[in-house]
Design a protein around this motif. Structure first.
Motif, mmCIF file in Angstrom:
data_model
loop_
_atom_site.group_PDB
_atom_site.id
_atom_site.type_symbol
_atom_site.label_atom_id
_atom_site.label_comp_id
_atom_site.label_asym_id
_atom_site.label_seq_id
_atom_site.Cartn_x
_atom_site.Cartn_y
_atom_site.Cartn_z
ATOM 1 N N LEU A 28 17.249 -4.676 -42.196
ATOM 2 C CA LEU A 28 16.705 -5.706 -41.022
ATOM 3 C C LEU A 28 16.018 -6.934 -41.797
ATOM 4 C CD1 LEU A 28 16.390 -6.068 -38.163
ATOM 5 C CD2 LEU A 28 14.122 -4.999 -38.255
ATOM 6 N N ASP A 29 16.828 -7.565 -42.672
ATOM 7 C CA ASP A 29 16.473 -8.346 -43.622
ATOM 8 C C ASP A 29 15.844 -9.681 -42.958
ATOM 9 O OD1 ASP A 29 15.680 -9.754 -45.803
ATOM 10 O OD2 ASP A 29 17.683 -9.570 -47.100
ATOM 11 N N THR A 30 14.880 -9.664 -42.184
ATOM 12 C CA THR A 30 14.404 -10.897 -41.329
ATOM 13 C C THR A 30 13.080 -10.978 -41.354
ATOM 14 O OG1 THR A 30 14.450 -9.388 -39.488
ATOM 15 C CG2 THR A 30 16.310 -10.828 -39.830
ATOM 16 N N THR A 31 12.370 -12.008 -41.257
ATOM 17 C CA THR A 31 11.102 -12.388 -40.961
ATOM 18 C C THR A 31 10.918 -13.697 -40.067
ATOM 19 O OG1 THR A 31 10.300 -11.267 -42.961
ATOM 20 C CG2 THR A 31 8.905 -12.966 -42.163
ATOM 21 N N ILE A 32 9.799 -13.562 -39.343
ATOM 22 C CA ILE A 32 9.562 -14.819 -38.567
ATOM 23 C C ILE A 32 8.364 -15.519 -38.812
ATOM 24 C CG2 ILE A 32 9.020 -15.674 -36.129
ATOM 25 C CD1 ILE A 32 11.108 -13.135 -35.178
ATOM 26 N N LEU A 33 8.346 -16.845 -39.105
ATOM 27 C CA LEU A 33 7.117 -17.723 -39.251
ATOM 28 C C LEU A 33 7.066 -18.675 -38.295
ATOM 29 C CD1 LEU A 33 8.704 -18.236 -42.896
ATOM 30 C CD2 LEU A 33 6.543 -17.103 -42.572
ATOM 31 N N ARG A 34 5.976 -19.479 -38.285
ATOM 32 C CA ARG A 34 5.899 -20.764 -37.253
ATOM 33 C C ARG A 34 5.340 -21.767 -38.146
ATOM 34 N NH1 ARG A 34 5.408 -20.022 -31.775
ATOM 35 N NH2 ARG A 34 4.150 -17.863 -32.064
ATOM 36 N N SER A 48 20.218 -18.059 -43.476
ATOM 37 C CA SER A 48 21.092 -19.180 -42.861
ATOM 38 C C SER A 48 21.568 -18.554 -41.317
ATOM 39 C CB SER A 48 22.233 -19.532 -43.372
ATOM 40 O OG SER A 48 22.192 -19.992 -44.755
ATOM 41 N N PRO A 49 21.355 -19.465 -40.353
ATOM 42 C CA PRO A 49 21.519 -18.845 -39.188
ATOM 43 C C PRO A 49 23.147 -18.888 -38.965
ATOM 44 C CG PRO A 49 21.015 -21.255 -39.194
ATOM 45 C CD PRO A 49 20.665 -20.787 -40.408
ATOM 46 N N VAL A 50 23.438 -17.886 -38.169
ATOM 47 C CA VAL A 50 25.129 -17.818 -37.757
ATOM 48 C C VAL A 50 25.105 -18.097 -36.573
ATOM 49 C CG1 VAL A 50 27.144 -16.169 -37.957
ATOM 50 C CG2 VAL A 50 25.277 -15.978 -39.814
ATOM 51 N N VAL A 51 25.989 -19.086 -36.277
ATOM 52 C CA VAL A 51 26.001 -19.321 -34.733
ATOM 53 C C VAL A 51 27.325 -19.517 -34.306
ATOM 54 C CG1 VAL A 51 24.079 -21.162 -34.972
ATOM 55 C CG2 VAL A 51 26.463 -21.810 -35.102
ATOM 56 N N ASN A 52 27.706 -19.231 -32.962
ATOM 57 C CA ASN A 52 29.130 -19.289 -32.433
ATOM 58 C C ASN A 52 29.497 -20.566 -31.958
ATOM 59 O OD1 ASN A 52 27.431 -19.790 -30.119
ATOM 60 N ND2 ASN A 52 27.418 -17.723 -29.179
ATOM 61 N N THR A 53 30.716 -20.848 -31.355
ATOM 62 C CA THR A 53 31.278 -22.017 -31.061
ATOM 63 C C THR A 53 30.336 -22.877 -30.136
ATOM 64 O OG1 THR A 53 32.667 -21.131 -29.553
ATOM 65 C CG2 THR A 53 33.549 -21.726 -31.745
ATOM 66 N N PHE A 85 22.362 -12.779 -44.784
ATOM 67 C CA PHE A 85 21.306 -12.044 -45.871
ATOM 68 C C PHE A 85 21.945 -11.725 -47.232
ATOM 69 C CE2 PHE A 85 21.397 -7.497 -46.122
ATOM 70 C CZ PHE A 85 22.277 -7.203 -44.965
ATOM 71 N N ASP A 86 23.159 -11.588 -47.267
ATOM 72 C CA ASP A 86 23.800 -11.091 -48.577
ATOM 73 C C ASP A 86 25.347 -11.459 -48.516
ATOM 74 O OD1 ASP A 86 23.727 -9.960 -51.155
ATOM 75 O OD2 ASP A 86 23.444 -7.572 -50.431
ATOM 76 N N VAL A 107 27.371 -11.175 -45.610
ATOM 77 C CA VAL A 107 26.770 -10.119 -44.753
ATOM 78 C C VAL A 107 25.459 -10.645 -43.994
ATOM 79 C CG1 VAL A 107 25.841 -7.971 -44.858
ATOM 80 C CG2 VAL A 107 27.447 -8.430 -46.437
ATOM 81 N N SER A 108 25.373 -10.375 -42.719
ATOM 82 C CA SER A 108 24.265 -10.989 -41.784
ATOM 83 C C SER A 108 23.484 -9.835 -41.227
ATOM 84 C CB SER A 108 24.976 -11.846 -40.593
ATOM 85 O OG SER A 108 25.696 -13.044 -41.415
#
Lengths: 688, 688
Positions: B221-227, B627-632, B641-642, B662-663
């Protein structure tokens, strides 16, 4: 065998780097003395003690060399041999399996029937020393090139060794001393049936692990007991050490009789510069590379960690030692003093026409360093156990076509038995570990010689190092000892037709390996002769009562049992069993500071004041591990197992200001054997 | 600031090595595309999808650059920024203390008042891109030397940046693309008040540790949230990503919008040889050296391990990445294909008189490599955080005497705010760790330049590296931010009279540092121009629809979500939350395979089938982390993350055969935030 390259590098560095020499200054308790040139006068003057010839002969014959790279001693008439756990760990490792890890659990044979035979260990007991300098030098004729001189000397050395061996039935090795100024013939009784009697758990032998290694105060029971056999019976030993159960006392004069691997105290300023700026940094890069590699391999699981453990210990130990060593050389004041010493000596030589012939020896040494540096970019050494076997088979088949004295030195007749014991060792080898190591070595070969060097391309065979290593390991039968025997039996023809991929690789590298070895041996010879000249100059200017640099042969060192002061703190000479428990607690009982269960169970029975480790000022180095420490009566009071971090400069210079040799105290060993390990019956055999 | 050298090396390699370039072949889903030159045709032809200008502009402005070396995205109108835990770990580390270890425990702010301000983080949002190639090139006059041309260009770049910045109030950076064939002006909105909202425990973010790093299947769960804040209020964000709560499905086309740090796909054969045989082996030696050093330091205790942890992660990560990289280059088939490609290109150039002017570009690149190799033996870089501060103070005081456009680039006016934010960072620095690292760097300086180099002797000041480092650390006040401010306030005069030992050391090294930097920048310029020529030749022969090498600026990559086959095994595209628990069990729940308590407590509430990680074929590299991964539809479906171990050649070449990005799957993130971390209120803000 090259099963674990780095153990050698650790314990018996002499086996790797050539060019021995002699000390530049002798002060304090400095010196690793030859048994046939003991510092009797110094001892008498400073300590009022003059060893008799019998005293020395008895201690010499009670001392044992471990050909795997360490020291030990006979401690009973029925063949008990005492050494370090980390010297015997090679044996413990080879006797272990996934489900029976002797390094972790320790071992105790309650009867001789339970004692376990070491797969490939050879112990040597020194019987006599003879100076054969004149005979060896007689074969060198005026005007011979260094290469020819070396060849002539090598051939004569093989002849002398063979003659002596045939006559005495002993293992006879000629040792090059004082950088080639002297050649001595060492005759050893060989023991090849060696069995494991007792070993503690690594948690006790190496308490504090890599973190505590080279530190002091220390709390390690770094000992193991083996037994030598002859004709399948415990050997009857005439010379063995009595035991002083109280052990070493503060300020007591003690002696260390062991096999220091290599020192480089005679090194010239240029040779030191080469070490400081080229050789040691590269060695450290290599050690760290292997350390990280094995750590990664160990992530595979507990079994992988176990498989890599013994080699890992050697690597970490060496890495720490070399770090201390290079730190010493990088201190500008050290090289400064060497520069001055050298300048003064050359001034004296210039002033004395009789010494003129020695004047350019320093320049020759400098030239050799430059050439070594150039050669290092062509290196084809593959540090892999299984490849080492293939290479040895390829070399042996070719060398056996020649008369013994013309062969590469390790293939001479007189060494055949020792060689085959290694080559046919039933000790396990692990294909996954070998694959990982071989891949790294192929990558290293590509880095050393460049990725498109023709030999590198031939070795890689169109693949990346990882894939190629997998192919090679899948394509060899040499993990099987019987397959090795079959290759030996088939001789040169067998090598020629072999489809074994590792043998094919060894053949690919063979001519370059031989070319570089020849060049290196020629450089060794030039350097040896230059150091021989420097030595002769020193003999002329300073007298002959000096010790030669270490050569992994038996030496005597001495000094009092003594604590020291560092950073304003007073470090006592000894630690205790009780201190070990405190040390564990002060580190939160976390790995690597976890004492084994056996200690915890026995805690209440133990006398906490029993000394466990102690320090003295004796001059030691790698290879001395396991050396007996004796008192003036020749009784065993301790077992060397380490030097403190301040002693790590010993390769280049000795200092007893804060540098100390660290030993297991005999009292701590006896108490542990009895109360922790339930081995009173071993205590009862010791010294008897 | 140079607080942690190796993080940079890891996540934003672009910050370290110069000389960018463009890809040699474009195939499959290869490409890190410029937002002003997107592969619209390819996308339409292969995937039937043509992004509109609005789609691209929205995604561009929703993307965030972390100046500490990574990527992220805006995910709410009230300033939430989503990135990787390992990108934010620098912040977590700096906000931690001995008794409050955010890396270990994780963090959750239940209200905005509880959010913690990052000490020195700057985030950038790209607002516009403008081609300024003609203006930059116009200042170069015929017959100018490379050094003068470079100087003229640098000055013009500073002017353009300053003008643009003054006009727009934005951060304006000129980016050198296609190895110098194009100059684009990137204008960023800057956010310097960034606060921590939520972070999981390292045990969850980096589950499997160094062992699992670059492996797949993966369970992190390689995530962190900032503001981000403006005027002490959560910033109002216009462009942020909506969320597709179901996340990425198999075979779905996805896009990655992030900041790849550096690729070297245009490198000539000679440049690759230099990397393979010189540069990468040395970098790996350095990384392993620092890894072992920090391990040893960590033996000091839990607090020492904590202090070294963040840097250690970066080092181990880089070491693993570089090992994969060099392995790719050592495969003879790769260089073989490059040799052929280059030969064909040169044939075409020889056949076309219009292209003749490009013919010797390859030779110029080769010459630069040889010169770099020679310079490497003179390097005076000291990789130490505290020394870095001293050096920056010394350089700044001198540079500030000149007009902005003549200064070393980082001291130009337009960069001052970013520079001071780093220099005055209140993040803790640890004197024991700094001492150990400085000692090692002094030793390394001695190894690089030789132990008796005058500059080395001046730096060592008559002592060994360890003792000297202790003196230096004891003799500096720069651990105190106020002391740094005082030095800056005192200007050049203050530096001249300073008794701070680190400042004195920086002054000692200053002229050599400047000399080498000048030479290196000249080489960079020659190489850049050579690559610009090669690029022009390629534009002429192959068209201009190609992407430039990565430059730590915003790029778009794409590809389907897809598993792969390796060693006969089929690796599925996704893993699940339930799989994480199985992964722990299959490793005996031993470190590093221990899930945090929070997961165990929540286990029964979790849907085990929720996807946790997934792979796609998009072309990414270090710097893309977060990096964000987005759909169409432009909706968030995951967070990069890797890369898997097979993708590690991406620095030099892309392959989607088995290489994968890898996301973290968005569904796994949302489920964890809600059920494990009790942060439903964050989920509710996301996408809104």
């Amino acid at each position: 065998m090259k099963r674990s390259f780095f153990r050698r590098l650790l314990l018996a560095t002499a086996l790797i780097v050539s060019g021995s020499s002699l000390s530049s200054t002798t002060s304090a308790d400095e010196g690793m003395w030859l048994y046939n040139n003991l510092p009797l006068e110094t001892l008498e003057k400073k300590y009022g003690f003059k060893p008799t010839a019998e005293w020395a002969d008895h201690l010499m014959k009670s001392s044992v060399r471990f050909n795997s790279g360490g020291s030990g001693s006979f401690v009973s008439s029925n063949g008990l041999v005492l050494t370090n756990h980390h010297v015997a760990s090679d044996v413990l490792f080879k006797l272990s399996t996934a489900n029976n890890n002797l390094l972790e659990q320790g071992f105790l044979a309650k009867t001789t029937a339970e004692e376990l035979k070491a797969p490939d260990l050879e112990l040597n007991q020194l019987i006599s020393i003879e100076d054969v300098t004149d005979r060896i030098n007689a074969v060198v004729k005026d005007g011979m090139s260094p290469a020819d001189a070396s060849k002539a000397r090598q051939a004569e050395m093989s002849r002398v060794e063979k003659e002596a061996g045939d006559k005495s039935g002993l293992r006879c090795d000629i040792v090059t001393l004082y950088g080639g100024a002297r050649y001595h013939l060492y005759s050893y009784k060989k023991y090849t049936d060696v069995r494991l009697v007792w070993a503690p758990e690594t948690k006790s032998a190496f308490f504090g692990g890599d973190a505590d290694n080279f530190e002091y105060p220390r709390f390690c029971l770094d000992t193991t007991i083996l037994r030598v056999y002859e004709n399948n019976e415990p050997a009857k030993i005439e010379h063995y050490l009595k035991v002083d159960a109280d052990g070493a006392a503060e300020n007591e004069l003690v002696f260390v009789s062991g096999h220091p691997g290599r020192t480089r105290r005679i090194y010239t300023v240029d040779a030191l510069r080469y070490q400081r700026d080229q050789r040691l940094p590269k060695t450290l890069d290599l050690l760290r590379r292997k350390e990280v590699l094995l750590q990664q391999y160990g992530f595979g699981g507990d079994e992988q960690t176990r498989r890599a453990r013994d080699e890992m210990f050697g690597i970490q130990n060496s890495r720490k030692a070399y770090t201390g060593m290079i730190g010493g050389l990088q201190n500008p004041s050290y090289i400064e003093s060497k520069i001055q010493y050298e300048a003064e000596m050359q001034k004296k030589i210039a002033a004395d026409p009789k010494l003129a012939k020695y004047a350019d020896a320093w320049k020759k040494v400098a030239e050799v360093q430059a050439k070594r540096q150039a050669l290092s970019h062509q290196d084809v050494t593959i540090r892999s156990g299984i490849f080492g076997i293939a290479q040895e088979l390829v070399l042996m088949a070719a060398e056996d076509q020649k008369p013994s004295e013309e062969r590469l030195r390790e293939y001479r007749e007189s060494n055949r038995e020792s060689l085959l014991q290694q080559l046919y060792s039933p000790a396990p080898m692990y294909d996954d570990l070998e694959r990982v190591q071989l891949a790294d070595e192929l990558a290293r070969l590509a880095e050393t010689r460049g990725g498109e060097d023709p030999l590198v391309l031939a070795a890689l065979h169109g693949k990346g190092p990882r894939e190629r290593a997998a192919d090679l390991i899948a394509g060899t039968k040499l993990f099987d000892v019987e397959a090795r025997k079959a290759v030996v039996a088939a001789g040169a023809k067998g090598i020629e037709n072999s489809t074994d991929r590792l043998i094919q690789l060894a053949k690919t590298l063979d001519s370059e390996y031989r070319r570089l070895r020849k060049l290196t041996e020629e450089l060794d010879e030039v350097e040896r002769q230059a150091y021989a000249q420097i030595t002769e100059a020193r003999f002329a200017l300073e007298g002959t009562s000096v010790y030669p640099d270490a050569t992994f042969t038996l030496r005597l060192a001495f000094g009092p049992v003594q604590g020291y002061h560092v950073d304003g703190e007073s470090i006592p000479y000894t630690t205790t069993l009780g201190g070990a428990f405190e040390h564990e607690e002060s580190h939160g009982a976390k790995d690597p500071w976890i004492l084994p269960e056996s200690w915890k169970k026995a805690k209440d029975k133990l006398n906490p004041k029993t000394p466990l480790n102690f320090v003295c000022t004796a001059d030691i180095i790698g290879g001395n591990s396991g050396s007996p420490v004796v008192n003036t009566k020749g009784e065993l009071v301790g077992i060397i197992f380490d030097g403190n971090i301040q002693s790590l400069t010993a390769d280049f210079y000795y200092s007893d200001e804060v540098g100390r040799a660290v030993s297991v105290h005999i009292a701590g060993l006896l108490e542990s054997l009895d109360k922790i390990y339930g081995a009173k019956f071993i205590v009862d055999q010791m010294g008897k």
